[in-house]
Design a protein around this motif. Sequence first.
Motif, PDB file in Angstrom:
ATOM      1  N   VAL A 644       0.850  -1.185   0.000  1.00  0.00           N
ATOM      2  CA  VAL A 644       0.000   0.000   0.000  1.00  0.00           C
ATOM      3  C   VAL A 644       0.889   1.240   0.000  1.00  0.00           C
ATOM      4  O   VAL A 644       1.865   1.305   0.753  1.00  0.00           O
ATOM      5  N   TYR A 645       0.568   2.213  -0.876  1.00  0.00           N
ATOM      6  CA  TYR A 645       1.241   3.505  -0.788  1.00  0.00           C
ATOM      7  C   TYR A 645       0.261   4.596  -1.183  1.00  0.00           C
ATOM      8  O   TYR A 645      -0.761   4.349  -1.833  1.00  0.00           O
ATOM      9  N   THR A 646       0.555   5.798  -0.758  1.00  0.00           N
ATOM     10  CA  THR A 646      -0.305   6.947  -1.066  1.00  0.00           C
ATOM     11  C   THR A 646       0.467   7.983  -1.860  1.00  0.00           C
ATOM     12  O   THR A 646       1.678   8.139  -1.709  1.00  0.00           O
ATOM     13  N   ASP A 647      -0.250   8.675  -2.730  1.00  0.00           N
ATOM     14  CA  ASP A 647       0.299   9.827  -3.420  1.00  0.00           C
ATOM     15  C   ASP A 647      -0.814  10.860  -3.555  1.00  0.00           C
ATOM     16  O   ASP A 647      -1.854  10.751  -2.895  1.00  0.00           O
ATOM     17  N   THR A 648      -0.620  11.833  -4.396  1.00  0.00           N
ATOM     18  CA  THR A 648      -1.608  12.908  -4.514  1.00  0.00           C
ATOM     19  C   THR A 648      -2.927  12.414  -5.111  1.00  0.00           C
ATOM     20  O   THR A 648      -3.969  13.052  -4.933  1.00  0.00           O
ATOM     21  N   ARG A 649      -2.899  11.287  -5.808  1.00  0.00           N
ATOM     22  CA  ARG A 649      -4.124  10.761  -6.414  1.00  0.00           C
ATOM     23  C   ARG A 649      -4.969   9.985  -5.411  1.00  0.00           C
ATOM     24  O   ARG A 649      -6.182   9.957  -5.521  1.00  0.00           O
ATOM     25  N   GLY A 650      -4.319   9.297  -4.454  1.00  0.00           N
ATOM     26  CA  GLY A 650      -5.076   8.496  -3.504  1.00  0.00           C
ATOM     27  C   GLY A 650      -4.266   7.346  -2.942  1.00  0.00           C
ATOM     28  O   GLY A 650      -3.038   7.432  -2.813  1.00  0.00           O
ATOM     29  N   VAL A 651      -4.947   6.262  -2.634  1.00  0.00           N
ATOM     30  CA  VAL A 651      -4.341   5.090  -2.010  1.00  0.00           C
ATOM     31  C   VAL A 651      -4.223   3.986  -3.062  1.00  0.00           C
ATOM     32  O   VAL A 651      -5.207   3.648  -3.721  1.00  0.00           O
ATOM     33  N   HIS A 652      -3.020   3.446  -3.192  1.00  0.00           N
ATOM     34  CA  HIS A 652      -2.751   2.418  -4.196  1.00  0.00           C
ATOM     35  C   HIS A 652      -2.449   1.093  -3.492  1.00  0.00           C
ATOM     36  O   HIS A 652      -1.571   1.022  -2.628  1.00  0.00           O
ATOM     37  N   ILE A 653      -3.169   0.041  -3.879  1.00  0.00           N
ATOM     38  CA  ILE A 653      -3.009  -1.283  -3.265  1.00  0.00           C
ATOM     39  C   ILE A 653      -2.576  -2.265  -4.340  1.00  0.00           C
ATOM     40  O   ILE A 653      -3.189  -2.362  -5.400  1.00  0.00           O
ATOM     41  N   THR A 654      -1.501  -3.012  -4.042  1.00  0.00           N
ATOM     42  CA  THR A 654      -1.027  -4.050  -4.952  1.00  0.00           C
ATOM     43  C   THR A 654      -1.028  -5.383  -4.216  1.00  0.00           C
ATOM     44  O   THR A 654      -0.154  -5.655  -3.395  1.00  0.00           O
ATOM     45  N   PRO A 655      -2.038  -6.238  -4.464  1.00  0.00           N
ATOM     46  CA  PRO A 655      -2.073  -7.561  -3.821  1.00  0.00           C
ATOM     47  C   PRO A 655      -1.241  -8.570  -4.609  1.00  0.00           C
ATOM     48  O   PRO A 655      -1.308  -8.623  -5.843  1.00  0.00           O
ATOM     49  N   ARG A 656      -0.469  -9.370  -3.901  1.00  0.00           N
ATOM     50  CA  ARG A 656       0.299 -10.464  -4.504  1.00  0.00           C
ATOM     51  C   ARG A 656      -0.065 -11.758  -3.786  1.00  0.00           C
ATOM     52  O   ARG A 656       0.123 -11.870  -2.586  1.00  0.00           O
ATOM     53  N   ASN A 657      -0.569 -12.698  -4.542  1.00  0.00           N
ATOM     54  CA  ASN A 657      -1.043 -13.979  -4.005  1.00  0.00           C
ATOM     55  C   ASN A 657      -2.154 -13.764  -2.974  1.00  0.00           C
ATOM     56  O   ASN A 657      -2.269 -14.503  -2.000  1.00  0.00           O
ATOM     57  N   VAL A 658      -2.987 -12.773  -3.184  1.00  0.00           N
ATOM     58  CA  VAL A 658      -4.111 -12.469  -2.296  1.00  0.00           C
ATOM     59  C   VAL A 658      -5.404 -12.725  -3.052  1.00  0.00           C
ATOM     60  O   VAL A 658      -5.616 -12.167  -4.133  1.00  0.00           O
ATOM     61  N   ALA A 659      -6.294 -13.559  -2.483  1.00  0.00           N
ATOM     62  CA  ALA A 659      -7.589 -13.825  -3.106  1.00  0.00           C
ATOM     63  C   ALA A 659      -8.674 -12.925  -2.548  1.00  0.00           C
ATOM     64  O   ALA A 659      -9.521 -12.428  -3.293  1.00  0.00           O
ATOM     65  N   ILE A 660      -8.668 -12.696  -1.236  1.00  0.00           N
ATOM     66  CA  ILE A 660      -9.648 -11.831  -0.581  1.00  0.00           C
ATOM     67  C   ILE A 660      -8.932 -11.026   0.498  1.00  0.00           C
ATOM     68  O   ILE A 660      -8.112 -11.571   1.241  1.00  0.00           O
ATOM     69  N   PHE A 661      -9.217  -9.731   0.550  1.00  0.00           N
ATOM     70  CA  PHE A 661      -8.677  -8.917   1.635  1.00  0.00           C
ATOM     71  C   PHE A 661      -9.735  -7.923   2.080  1.00  0.00           C
ATOM     72  O   PHE A 661     -10.719  -7.661   1.380  1.00  0.00           O
ATOM     73  N   SER A 662      -9.546  -7.396   3.268  1.00  0.00           N
ATOM     74  CA  SER A 662     -10.466  -6.390   3.798  1.00  0.00           C
ATOM     75  C   SER A 662      -9.673  -5.179   4.246  1.00  0.00           C
ATOM     76  O   SER A 662      -8.450  -5.253   4.457  1.00  0.00           O
ATOM     77  N   LEU A 663     -10.377  -4.065   4.381  1.00  0.00           N
ATOM     78  CA  LEU A 663      -9.753  -2.878   4.951  1.00  0.00           C
ATOM     79  C   LEU A 663     -10.777  -2.122   5.776  1.00  0.00           C
ATOM     80  O   LEU A 663     -11.958  -2.078   5.445  1.00  0.00           O
ATOM     81  N   ASP A 664     -10.289  -1.590   6.853  1.00  0.00           N
ATOM     82  CA  ASP A 664     -11.112  -0.731   7.694  1.00  0.00           C
ATOM     83  C   ASP A 664     -11.217   0.614   6.992  1.00  0.00           C
ATOM     84  O   ASP A 664     -10.204   1.224   6.644  1.00  0.00           O
ATOM     85  N   ILE A 665     -12.436   1.103   6.771  1.00  0.00           N
ATOM     86  CA  ILE A 665     -12.623   2.328   6.016  1.00  0.00           C
ATOM     87  C   ILE A 665     -11.912   3.502   6.675  1.00  0.00           C
ATOM     88  O   ILE A 665     -11.512   4.461   6.014  1.00  0.00           O
TER      89      ILE A 665
END
Length: 904
Positions: A644-665
């Motif tokens: 996960v990283y952030t820039d001026t556009r927003g939050v970028h998530i790159t899953p590797r070998n992940v089928a399902i994930f969750s995040l707290d809003i």
Amino acid sequence: MSHLQHKETFLDSESGTNWRITLSNDWDVLGPFPIHAREQHFLSPSYPLNLSEPIDFSEKWPSAYADGGEVAWGTAQSQNGTLKVSYPHIRWASLRSTEGWAALQHHNVLRTSITVYPPSESTGSTEPPHLLIDLQQGSFFALRPSDTGGPLTDYIPQWHAGNIYTIDSASPHTVSLPVSPSATEATVYDLFVSGDYEIRLFGDPTVTGSDVPTLTITFDVEIEEPLSSVLEAESHHVLPDFIDNWAFGEAVGVGLRSSGGWWTVDDIVLTSSDSKSFKLRLLENTRIAPGQTRIVPLTVDQQDRFTEESIELEVHLTSSSGSKTAIQITLKPRQVSQWDTGSNEYQTFIATYFYATSTPTAFVTVPPKQTGPDGTKSPLLFLHGAGVNVLTTPSWGCEVPRQLQSWIVLPTGRTSWGLDWHGPSTEDAWLSVAALSTILESHSLWSSWGFSKDARVLLLGHSNGGQGAWYLAERYPDRILAVAPAAAYIKSQAYVPFVQSRSAHFIDPTLRAILETSITPDDDDLFVTNLVDTPVLAIHGGADENVPTWHSRSLVDTLKTWDRRASVTFKEDPGEPHCYSAAFGNDQVQAFIDQNINQHELPLDRGSLSSFTLTVAVPGESGSLHGFKVLKLTTPGRLARLSVYTDTRGVHITPRNVAIFSLDIKAITRLQGQLLFIDGHLAERAVRRDTLVFARDGSGTWKIFIKVETTLDVSIQPSGRISRILSSNGPLLFVIPDEDNQYYAHAAIRLAHDLDVFHKLSAEILNDAEASKRLEKGTLGTGNIVTIGNSGNVFTKRILSHGSTHFKLSNGSLTFHDKSIAKDVSSAFLHPHPVSTSSLLLVLYSDDKGGTEKLLRLFPIRTGVTVPDWIMIGQKADSIGAAGVEGAGVWGNDWSWNEGMSFI
């Protein structure tokens, strides 16, 4: 050479049967043979011998440690039951110069004799006795009929696990003689012991000025009367302290052991007081198998002060034949005053709770010196080192000092070794913290000293507990304020490398890799990504003789490689040994604690975050990082990473070998991201939800799981390795076949004994018919289940008929992928639980007793035994270890076939 005419020590029976035994003081010794630290669980414990054949004491055997490449039988003598074995002719210093500590790891076969004498004709019972055997610091032992020079074609050694860690309060094994003794003359039995030298157990010999490693074992044997009765097991009693006459916890445990017969505790009566304001109630009926020791769970119901010095109670039991008995028990509570608020003294109190819903469990607490208007600050969770019993030795020379406004919680980890703070040991740590919060909140005397049950902790640990502190902090980073591990090792294979492995000379590299996926979840260096935003103070003595200082240096190096800005400090104390009082008792450590202690419960209150990576191996053994949590892997058995990283556009998530994930809003809000991108694509945002759960749809696009409201609605990947069977929602249930019940009952009792000794985990044993009846009535429960046997086990047959995995039964034979498994191959595999999606079932399937013995040794009592979700093992394993595995693998999601992580 021929074996010795043995000197004997007489061991009188205290049972009144007039049976007598002698244990020889003289031992035949064969070794040393190179192995790695857990290899004896795959090899035959008698390697290189076959105990079904006569032993030639003049024979030599290959060993890479000996000059000339061969070793012969030698002799050694025990003193008062203690045997020391060493090989000064082996050039250990030369071996160590290239292989380090791994060169000290070795295996020995030890043999002596036990002689059983019958009672006189006029007195005593002629019914064959059984033995109570206690082996300290040996791996396994077995009894065999005396070597008469001929083959023992019907003999299958039944290996019992020794108390290799010398864990306190361990009951001895109840051992039946392999053949009935003569009623008219002495009968001799051979005793074989697998003696395995480990650096973690015996230490570095150079500390005492020697290059020669010395194996030390202690063996004790007694005769017990073979009568159906129940005895008090005082060592297993669990009792909280009474602070100002109030119980510091609701759980009380009474230890009982059956010396013969099947018994069920069905009631208790408090006889010490007629006061209606203090009661003990039986939490649940408790079944005890012959030779088994169990802790009977009682719950405290207290309405007023209890001032008496003892608790007298009567335990009522019913046998399987319907007979009834009662046992008088006296418990001695420690009556103490509430903690001193003006003292720096390290005051300790014992509290209790119910682990896994019904197992009475104690832990130690150190109260703060004062409290504030909102209660105390977040607690310190301290993990002890290997071999430390905090219940009897809460202060051992390198503990953290009493704090001003924070409780210190010292869990047992189940026992003094536990599972190296993994699995049930981890659960015990978290549950002890929650239990203390509940206890403080439950009474007006203590409520002002409380803290939130969900409060994050400041985590500390020493030695094995230092490793455990890295482990817990990496797997549950959102529950941690900061972590200070001292004298920590990285992982088992870094502590004692596998370079001397016998299996490695024969094993297919793919098979080896798949087997080792079962210890990948314990490799702390692979998961330091999860700590780049957590304050870390790593501590190590510069002259540590037990855990090399480079282990902490390497972990800090790895963490800084992930992020040079990581908040990690390394404190090396020059010249200090493994345990020293200044490890935690110094200004720098206290300043670290004071700086990071607080009462914040939200997981996202650290500084301005820009990037992080969550690493997960087994989702069921991992928590969240900054509100992000991996729920299922694409390919179980491989690592998953969520970057996960952030820039001026927003939050970028790159899953590797992940089928399902969750995040707290709240994580998105805290990271100030206006938009959410997954794999570079703009993701949808659901409103009015605290948690978002993402999964790929059929086209590979990440979508929100509309049908779930919280992560609790998602079935987290249940398996990953067979050791997951230890993490149970209740007592483990062993199901044995009705036919040939005696052997399988003994097998289950051995495993139940090991669970008690190594983990203080409760186990109940049922036959297949009763288990099936409970399933039909809906009373089976949600505890994990272990079935033992073959198609003759009706319960196993019923479970496999559902076709939930690729193991099935066809015409009374086990098949895999619809192909028959050879009769001499035995299988162990995790399987869906018949009742609960959050629980597991383990099948131990073998068509013969020799195969069952192999599976029993692979049951996950110790860390480092490399068994993934399923395994098939053949006869060759006796001589080539893990290379004798015919198949192994990790299940895919929903118990599917996982091609990339399977070997046949």
